[in-house]
Design a protein around this motif. Structure first.
Motif, PDB file in Angstrom:
ATOM      1  N   LEU A 222      39.220  44.823 -35.784  1.00 35.59           N
ATOM      2  CA  LEU A 222      38.685  44.061 -34.660  1.00 35.59           C
ATOM      3  C   LEU A 222      37.160  44.137 -34.654  1.00 35.59           C
ATOM      4  O   LEU A 222      36.580  45.151 -35.033  1.00 35.59           O
ATOM      5  CB  LEU A 222      39.216  44.627 -33.335  1.00 35.59           C
ATOM      6  CG  LEU A 222      40.713  44.502 -33.052  1.00 35.59           C
ATOM      7  CD1 LEU A 222      41.058  45.266 -31.780  1.00 35.59           C
ATOM      8  CD2 LEU A 222      41.124  43.038 -32.926  1.00 35.59           C
ATOM      9  N   PRO A 223      36.484  43.076 -34.199  1.00 34.84           N
ATOM     10  CA  PRO A 223      35.021  43.153 -34.084  1.00 34.84           C
ATOM     11  C   PRO A 223      34.611  44.028 -32.897  1.00 34.84           C
ATOM     12  O   PRO A 223      35.335  44.134 -31.912  1.00 34.84           O
ATOM     13  CB  PRO A 223      34.615  41.687 -33.842  1.00 34.84           C
ATOM     14  CG  PRO A 223      35.821  41.053 -33.220  1.00 34.84           C
ATOM     15  CD  PRO A 223      37.018  41.758 -33.820  1.00 34.84           C
ATOM     16  N   HIS A 224      33.473  44.682 -33.037  1.00 35.42           N
ATOM     17  CA  HIS A 224      32.832  45.403 -31.924  1.00 35.42           C
ATOM     18  C   HIS A 224      33.615  46.630 -31.449  1.00 35.42           C
ATOM     19  O   HIS A 224      33.461  47.060 -30.310  1.00 35.42           O
ATOM     20  CB  HIS A 224      32.594  44.475 -30.728  1.00 35.42           C
ATOM     21  CG  HIS A 224      31.956  43.176 -31.092  1.00 35.42           C
ATOM     22  ND1 HIS A 224      30.753  43.098 -31.768  1.00 35.42           N
ATOM     23  CD2 HIS A 224      32.372  41.894 -30.887  1.00 35.42           C
ATOM     24  CE1 HIS A 224      30.447  41.818 -31.955  1.00 35.42           C
ATOM     25  NE2 HIS A 224      31.401  41.075 -31.447  1.00 35.42           N
ATOM     26  N   THR A 225      34.468  47.216 -32.277  1.00 33.57           N
ATOM     27  CA  THR A 225      35.162  48.434 -31.862  1.00 33.57           C
ATOM     28  C   THR A 225      34.246  49.640 -32.032  1.00 33.57           C
ATOM     29  O   THR A 225      33.403  49.687 -32.933  1.00 33.57           O
ATOM     30  CB  THR A 225      36.448  48.657 -32.674  1.00 33.57           C
ATOM     31  OG1 THR A 225      36.128  48.643 -34.065  1.00 33.57           O
ATOM     32  CG2 THR A 225      37.468  47.574 -32.379  1.00 33.57           C
ATOM     33  N   ILE A 226      34.428  50.624 -31.153  1.00 32.99           N
ATOM     34  CA  ILE A 226      33.600  51.827 -31.198  1.00 32.99           C
ATOM     35  C   ILE A 226      34.124  52.818 -32.235  1.00 32.99           C
ATOM     36  O   ILE A 226      33.368  53.391 -33.012  1.00 32.99           O
ATOM     37  CB  ILE A 226      33.558  52.495 -29.803  1.00 32.99           C
ATOM     38  CG1 ILE A 226      32.867  51.568 -28.797  1.00 32.99           C
ATOM     39  CG2 ILE A 226      32.843  53.841 -29.860  1.00 32.99           C
ATOM     40  CD1 ILE A 226      32.905  52.082 -27.371  1.00 32.99           C
ATOM     41  N   LEU A 227      35.443  53.025 -32.242  1.00 32.33           N
ATOM     42  CA  LEU A 227      36.036  54.046 -33.099  1.00 32.33           C
ATOM     43  C   LEU A 227      36.377  53.487 -34.477  1.00 32.33           C
ATOM     44  O   LEU A 227      36.904  52.390 -34.599  1.00 32.33           O
ATOM     45  CB  LEU A 227      37.310  54.602 -32.459  1.00 32.33           C
ATOM     46  CG  LEU A 227      37.143  55.308 -31.107  1.00 32.33           C
ATOM     47  CD1 LEU A 227      38.492  55.808 -30.619  1.00 32.33           C
ATOM     48  CD2 LEU A 227      36.156  56.464 -31.203  1.00 32.33           C
ATOM     49  N   LYS A 228      36.097  54.260 -35.500  1.00 33.65           N
ATOM     50  CA  LYS A 228      36.502  53.907 -36.853  1.00 33.65           C
ATOM     51  C   LYS A 228      37.802  54.641 -37.185  1.00 33.65           C
ATOM     52  O   LYS A 228      38.351  55.382 -36.379  1.00 33.65           O
ATOM     53  CB  LYS A 228      35.395  54.253 -37.846  1.00 33.65           C
ATOM     54  CG  LYS A 228      34.081  53.528 -37.541  1.00 33.65           C
ATOM     55  CD  LYS A 228      34.279  52.018 -37.419  1.00 33.65           C
ATOM     56  CE  LYS A 228      32.998  51.291 -37.051  1.00 33.65           C
ATOM     57  NZ  LYS A 228      33.217  49.869 -36.765  1.00 33.65           N
ATOM     58  N   GLU A 229      38.296  54.434 -38.405  1.00 34.93           N
ATOM     59  CA  GLU A 229      39.655  54.856 -38.747  1.00 34.93           C
ATOM     60  C   GLU A 229      39.913  56.338 -38.503  1.00 34.93           C
ATOM     61  O   GLU A 229      40.900  56.719 -37.881  1.00 34.93           O
ATOM     62  CB  GLU A 229      39.952  54.509 -40.210  1.00 34.93           C
ATOM     63  CG  GLU A 229      41.381  54.837 -40.614  1.00 34.93           C
ATOM     64  CD  GLU A 229      41.725  54.283 -41.984  1.00 34.93           C
ATOM     65  OE1 GLU A 229      42.772  54.695 -42.522  1.00 34.93           O
ATOM     66  OE2 GLU A 229      40.956  53.452 -42.521  1.00 34.93           O
ATOM     67  N   LYS A 230      39.022  57.200 -38.978  1.00 34.97           N
ATOM     68  CA  LYS A 230      39.261  58.638 -38.862  1.00 34.97           C
ATOM     69  C   LYS A 230      39.259  59.084 -37.394  1.00 34.97           C
ATOM     70  O   LYS A 230      40.120  59.847 -36.960  1.00 34.97           O
ATOM     71  CB  LYS A 230      38.202  59.414 -39.649  1.00 34.97           C
ATOM     72  CG  LYS A 230      38.481  60.905 -39.752  1.00 34.97           C
ATOM     73  CD  LYS A 230      37.462  61.610 -40.643  1.00 34.97           C
ATOM     74  CE  LYS A 230      37.650  61.239 -42.091  1.00 34.97           C
ATOM     75  NZ  LYS A 230      36.753  62.045 -42.995  1.00 34.97           N
ATOM     76  N   ALA A 231      38.284  58.589 -36.624  1.00 33.68           N
ATOM     77  CA  ALA A 231      38.193  58.966 -35.217  1.00 33.68           C
ATOM     78  C   ALA A 231      39.383  58.437 -34.425  1.00 33.68           C
ATOM     79  O   ALA A 231      39.945  59.132 -33.572  1.00 33.68           O
ATOM     80  CB  ALA A 231      36.888  58.443 -34.611  1.00 33.68           C
TER      81      ALA A 231
ATOM     82  N   ILE B 216      39.361  49.836 -25.188  1.00 31.03           N
ATOM     83  CA  ILE B 216      39.483  48.438 -24.751  1.00 31.03           C
ATOM     84  C   ILE B 216      38.116  47.779 -24.608  1.00 31.03           C
ATOM     85  O   ILE B 216      37.900  46.636 -25.000  1.00 31.03           O
ATOM     86  CB  ILE B 216      40.240  48.345 -23.408  1.00 31.03           C
ATOM     87  CG1 ILE B 216      41.662  48.928 -23.544  1.00 31.03           C
ATOM     88  CG2 ILE B 216      40.291  46.904 -22.901  1.00 31.03           C
ATOM     89  CD1 ILE B 216      42.576  48.163 -24.450  1.00 31.03           C
ATOM     90  N   GLY B 217      37.160  48.499 -24.015  1.00 30.30           N
ATOM     91  CA  GLY B 217      35.819  47.956 -23.809  1.00 30.30           C
ATOM     92  C   GLY B 217      35.720  47.085 -22.568  1.00 30.30           C
ATOM     93  O   GLY B 217      36.720  46.776 -21.911  1.00 30.30           O
ATOM     94  N   LEU B 218      34.499  46.694 -22.246  1.00 31.01           N
ATOM     95  CA  LEU B 218      34.229  45.910 -21.044  1.00 31.01           C
ATOM     96  C   LEU B 218      34.163  44.422 -21.368  1.00 31.01           C
ATOM     97  O   LEU B 218      33.863  44.025 -22.495  1.00 31.01           O
ATOM     98  CB  LEU B 218      32.908  46.345 -20.400  1.00 31.01           C
ATOM     99  CG  LEU B 218      32.768  47.807 -19.989  1.00 31.01           C
ATOM    100  CD1 LEU B 218      31.469  48.013 -19.223  1.00 31.01           C
ATOM    101  CD2 LEU B 218      33.953  48.258 -19.151  1.00 31.01           C
TER     102      LEU B 218
ATOM    103  N   MET C   9      46.421  52.342 -25.482  1.00 33.86           N
ATOM    104  CA  MET C   9      45.221  51.509 -25.412  1.00 33.86           C
ATOM    105  C   MET C   9      44.984  50.780 -26.732  1.00 33.86           C
ATOM    106  O   MET C   9      44.563  49.609 -26.748  1.00 33.86           O
ATOM    107  CB  MET C   9      44.002  52.367 -25.064  1.00 33.86           C
ATOM    108  CG  MET C   9      44.049  53.038 -23.704  1.00 33.86           C
ATOM    109  SD  MET C   9      43.551  51.947 -22.384  1.00 33.86           S
ATOM    110  CE  MET C   9      43.496  53.132 -21.010  1.00 33.86           C
ATOM    111  N   ALA C  10      45.235  51.445 -27.860  1.00 31.58           N
ATOM    112  CA  ALA C  10      45.061  50.797 -29.159  1.00 31.58           C
ATOM    113  C   ALA C  10      46.053  49.649 -29.330  1.00 31.58           C
ATOM    114  O   ALA C  10      45.691  48.557 -29.801  1.00 31.58           O
ATOM    115  CB  ALA C  10      45.224  51.819 -30.283  1.00 31.58           C
TER     116      ALA C  10
ATOM    117  N   LEU D 123      48.867  49.983 -36.985  1.00 28.31           N
ATOM    118  CA  LEU D 123      48.109  49.870 -35.742  1.00 28.31           C
ATOM    119  C   LEU D 123      46.638  50.235 -35.963  1.00 28.31           C
ATOM    120  O   LEU D 123      45.736  49.527 -35.493  1.00 28.31           O
ATOM    121  CB  LEU D 123      48.725  50.788 -34.676  1.00 28.31           C
ATOM    122  CG  LEU D 123      48.023  50.857 -33.318  1.00 28.31           C
ATOM    123  CD1 LEU D 123      48.016  49.490 -32.645  1.00 28.31           C
ATOM    124  CD2 LEU D 123      48.713  51.888 -32.418  1.00 28.31           C
ATOM    125  N   ILE D 124      46.406  51.312 -36.688  1.00 29.82           N
ATOM    126  CA  ILE D 124      45.028  51.735 -36.985  1.00 29.82           C
ATOM    127  C   ILE D 124      44.293  50.639 -37.750  1.00 29.82           C
ATOM    128  O   ILE D 124      43.150  50.288 -37.432  1.00 29.82           O
ATOM    129  CB  ILE D 124      45.022  53.060 -37.772  1.00 29.82           C
ATOM    130  CG1 ILE D 124      45.529  54.206 -36.884  1.00 29.82           C
ATOM    131  CG2 ILE D 124      43.624  53.367 -38.303  1.00 29.82           C
ATOM    132  CD1 ILE D 124      45.779  55.502 -37.637  1.00 29.82           C
TER     133      ILE D 124
END
Length: 333
Positions: A87-96, A139-141, A109-110, A80-81
């Motif tokens: 995905l493009p334009h995601t805020i969180l990277k793997e560790k976060a 999820i984003g807007l 949500m993921a 899942l991570i």
């Protein structure tokens, strides 16, 4: 057939996967179980597999109705991570993300973001703020949408509008004092929401105490500017104003007050309030004096369908909102 009956029928035609990150909550599990067993959704419970199975057994539910996702199961969690960070334009990277999804709300949500469920449904154990924050972060807007808002559906006995007794109204719950850009965003989201849920051709009116220049002032200027912005951003939608409420919904009043061509005046099926004061009072007037049933609030503006239900909601209301959310998700694909 009532509004809810129509929506329930649509849900059964195309059941969606609904993630329940508050799986152990008794009311939430009951709503998930009943809507799943009745064929309206595919319920996905997220949390500790051991605790979820114990709760299912203790409440005498059929475990086969549910899909259970154990947030501690390492193989699926890692997959899942990887899918999310790709995905493009995601805020969180793997560790976060790895830290965040120890919380079932963020885990759901993921899953939602990567398309493994169609709806995230929460709000009893999590506050509205927590649900909104997780939704914005994971999820984003939607493109072109600047603010999260809500819409409600009113079924008003005796009202004969362009959609019979039904009228969509927003925002009555989330955005306190939207500026012109935010108001335009709310109107665009509302049109997309009703189209996905009810197959309406939206006719959206932004209301104020003025109809097409009959009054003056900064409160009106905001609404006029919002209409202009919405029309520039989405010329495919029928969004108009500024109208007084009666000019928006009454053909007879619109004929007298609106002396220009309008696809919306007198036949609006979506009403956008200028601020939350007006929206909250307006809905309660419709409920108290119009004896209306009001369904919602439905969150809108996210890339995918997220629902934040009232923490005091009974199971019957939760079920209705689950099914409405599922139909919205099916209609937005």
């Amino acid at each position: 057939m009532s509004l809810l009956e129509q929506i329930y029928a649509k849900a059964k035609e195309n059941p969606q996967k609904v993630a329940f990150p508050e799986a152990l909550n008794e009311k939430m599990m009951q709503a998930a179980y009943e809507t799943g067993k009745e064929g309206y959704i595919i319920p996905v419970l997220i949390g500790s597999e051991k605790e979820i199975k114990e709760a299912i057994s203790g409440r005498n539910y059929e475990e086969s109705i549910f899909t259970i996702i154990d947030i501690q199961e390492e193989t699926y969690r890692q997959r899942l991570i990887e899918k999310y960070v790709a995905l493009p334009h995601t805020i969180l990277k793997e560790k976060a993300l790895s830290r965040r999804i120890q919380n079932p709300l963020y885990y759901a949500m993921a899953m939602h973001a990567v398309g493994e469920v169609d709806v995230t449904f929460a709000g009893i154990d999590n506050t509205t703020g927590e649900v909104l924050l997780a939704g914005q972060m994971i999820i984003g807007l939607q493109p072109g949408i600047s603010t999260i808002s809500s819409i409600g559906l009113c079924d008003i006995p005796g009202f004969q509008g362009s959609e019979g007794s039904l009228l969509a109204v927003g925002d009555s719950a989330v955005c306190t004092n939207p500026n012109a850009e935010q108001l335009a965003s709310i109107a665009i989201s509302a049109c997309d929401t009703v189209k996905a849920l009810l197959d309406w051709e939206p006719r959206c009116a932004l209301v104020s105490y003025s109809t097409v220049g009959s009054g003056q002032g900064e409160l009106i200027d905001k609404v006029v500017e919002a209409v202009k912005i919405a029309n520039e951003q989405r010329p495919d939608l029928a969004i108009d104003g500024e109208f007084q409420f009666d000019s928006a919904i009454s053909p007879a009043v619109a004929e007298k007050k609106v002396k220009r061509e309008s696809k919306v005046a007198g036949k609006a099926n979506v009403i956008i309030w200028p601020d939350l004061n007006v929206g909250n009072v307006g809905v309660k007037l419709i409920q108290q004096f119009g004896h209306a049933d009001a369904y919602g609030p439905m969150l809108q503006g996210f890339n995918k369908v997220i629902c934040d239900c009232s923490r005091g909601a009974p199971v019957s209301e939760i079920k209705g909102n689950v099914v409405i959310s599922a139909v919205r998700a099916a209609g937005s694909k």
